[in-house]
Design an enzyme around this catalytic site. Structure first.
Site, PDB file in Angstrom:
ATOM      1  N   ASP A  95       0.806  -1.235   0.000  1.00 63.08           N
ATOM      2  CA  ASP A  95       0.000   0.000   0.000  1.00 63.08           C
ATOM      3  C   ASP A  95       0.834   1.278   0.000  1.00 63.08           C
ATOM      4  O   ASP A  95       0.368   2.315   0.443  1.00 63.08           O
ATOM      5  CB  ASP A  95      -0.957  -0.007   1.196  1.00 63.08           C
ATOM      6  CG  ASP A  95      -0.232   0.189   2.519  1.00 63.08           C
ATOM      7  OD1 ASP A  95       0.971  -0.100   2.573  1.00 63.08           O
ATOM      8  OD2 ASP A  95      -0.873   0.639   3.480  1.00 63.08           O
ATOM      9  N   GLU A  96       2.068   1.180  -0.481  1.00 66.23           N
ATOM     10  CA  GLU A  96       2.972   2.331  -0.435  1.00 66.23           C
ATOM     11  C   GLU A  96       3.841   2.357  -1.679  1.00 66.23           C
ATOM     12  O   GLU A  96       4.340   1.308  -2.079  1.00 66.23           O
ATOM     13  CB  GLU A  96       3.954   2.150   0.730  1.00 66.23           C
ATOM     14  CG  GLU A  96       3.698   2.981   1.928  1.00 66.23           C
ATOM     15  CD  GLU A  96       4.876   2.843   2.885  1.00 66.23           C
ATOM     16  OE1 GLU A  96       4.997   3.697   3.741  1.00 66.23           O
ATOM     17  OE2 GLU A  96       5.667   1.891   2.753  1.00 66.23           O
TER      18      GLU A  96
END
Length: 405
Positions: A95-96
């Site tokens: 998620d990054e």
DNA sequence: TCTGGGGTCCTAGGACCC
DNA sequence: TCTGGGGTCCTAGGACCC
């Protein structure tokens, strides 16, 4: 991405929106919180907290197991949006991501406008919120995207990096965890600004190589290690592992053996997926009192064959298990090399046949799911009545313990 | 507070080699 | 016979990240 796992769950079940949601498992399970919604965080629930603790803090929360495949799919969607924006993308986790947008000003406009466009594109194409940090360094961008949450965009102007970081707790620096925070606190260092004021030799003397990097980080530099590397494909993994915590501690040799078998297969499958071969096999085990041990063995050749990984894992386990009940068991492959590992000539024929059998097994798993096929040993205790001696005669001659069913 | 699973990187000691 | 200095590889453990 903001509260990523929770947000994906909400996407599939909008009734969850606004409610306290905990992703990670049921409250009576062994496990920890993977993600908590903002409503749940108000009760003190946060990721890495034991599920049972989360339940005590917020019994009315909705506990969900989570859907790893969905997260991976959505992560890919996000990746696609980013790649359309700039070719220099690096997914740092599910998620990054980091984007190097140097020199894209004519295409995307000044930094703030570019970030807002990207923010909108992600919202439009994934229906999810994210936060964006903009700066001259990966470290500062990461910290400032955290500060921008939820759903915000923040730009630290060039030259303002140290001033931005100075008032923050040292804990905000990636790489400074509980232990480092405590050591720093003993020296009276609590804010990043305190850190920046110290001289480098002192930090190096106190904390070695890490201290030196820390000095740089406190000033907003991507000093040392991963942060220092250019944004792009991070390359091959350095290790591949799988581990399992039992619902209840077990000293049942059959069950432990079946677990090792299953874990070895998962590791082997992932090695073959990546085209990697492992030279070191490591097992990990944890007893009821949480004491944890690892034992490793390095082979004279590299392998990606399930039965070979399993043989090493089993032999390590048999040599080092005390016989006491076990909470967790794991198989780890390290010392990875790309391409053909040099097989000993004697084993060549053997590995060829296994190679074919394993490729077929992988194809079945692609089509029918992970549990479609497995080593007979791994099925013991799960489908006991279905285990016969080498029912399909693959690939060894006659009955053998490690036949594929 | 009863502690997952997948990783990365660092340290430190010992074997071994020249 | 009391013993260097540099290097690599292996093993075990631990901090840290998401």
């Amino acid at each position: 991405m903001d509260a990523f796992f929770v947000s994906v769950e909400e996407l599939f079940d909008p009734s969850l929106k606004g409610k306290p949601v905990v992703v990670g498992g049921k409250p009576d399970q062994r496990g920890v919180v993977s993600a908590a919604s903002y409503a749940a965080r108000k009760f003190g629930v946060h990721s890495a907290m034991p599920l049972r603790t989360a339940y005590k803090l917020c019994p009315q929360a909705i506990f969900v197991e989570g859907h790893p495949h969905r997260y991976r799919d959505v992560s890919r969607q996000v990746h696609d949006v980013l790649r359309a924006f700039s070719p220099l993308v690096e997914m740092a986790s599910i998620d990054e991501a980091y984007l190097d947008v140097t020199g894209t000003e004519r295409l995307h406009g000044p930094p703030m406008r570019a970030a807002h466009r990207l923010h909108e594109a992600i919202k439009e194409q994934t229906k999810l919120n994210c936060s964006i940090g903009i700066s001259t360094a990966r470290l500062v961008s990461k910290v400032c995207s955290d500060q921008a949450k939820p759903n915000g965009v923040l730009w630290v102007l060039p030259g303002c990096e140290a001033r931005f970081l100075a008032p923050l707790d040292v804990r905000k620096i990636p790489g400074v965890g509980k232990v480092m925070e405590a050591s720093l606190a003993k020296l009276g260092i609590r804010k990043v600004g305190d850190l920046a004021r110290l001289d480098e030799p002192f930090l190096e003397e106190q904390f070695g190589k890490w201290g030196l990097a820390l000095a740089g980080k406190s000033k907003g530099l991507d000093a040392g290690g991963w942060f220092d590397s250019p944004v792009g494909d991070p390359g091959d993994p350095k290790s591949i592992s799988h581990e399992h915590t039992f619902d209840q501690d077990t000293a049942d040799r059959e069950r432990l053996g079946a677990s090792l078998s299953h874990l070895s297969e998962m590791v082997g499958r992932r090695l073959r997926e990546h085209g990697l071969w492992a030279r070191t096999v490591q097992i990990k085990f944890r007893y009821s009192d949480f004491s944890t041990f690892t034992r490793a063995h390095t082979l004279d050749h590299a392998t990606q064959i399930d039965t070979e990984l399993l043989a090493e894992a089993k032999s390590l386990f048999d040599r080092h298990w005390s016989g006491k009940p076990i909470r967790l068991i794991g198989v780890h492959a390290g010392n990875l090399v790309r391409g053909e590992g040099q097989m000993s000539l004697l084993d060549q024929g053997h590995s060829d046949r296994w190679g074919k059998a394993l490729a077929a097994a992988d194809a079945m798993r692609d089509k029918y799911g992970e549990s479609a096929v497995g080593l007979a040993g791994g099925l013991r205790g799960r489908f006991q009545e279905r285990v016969h001696e080498n029912p399909v005669g693959l690939p060894g001659k006659g009955p053998r313990k490690d036949s594929l069913e």
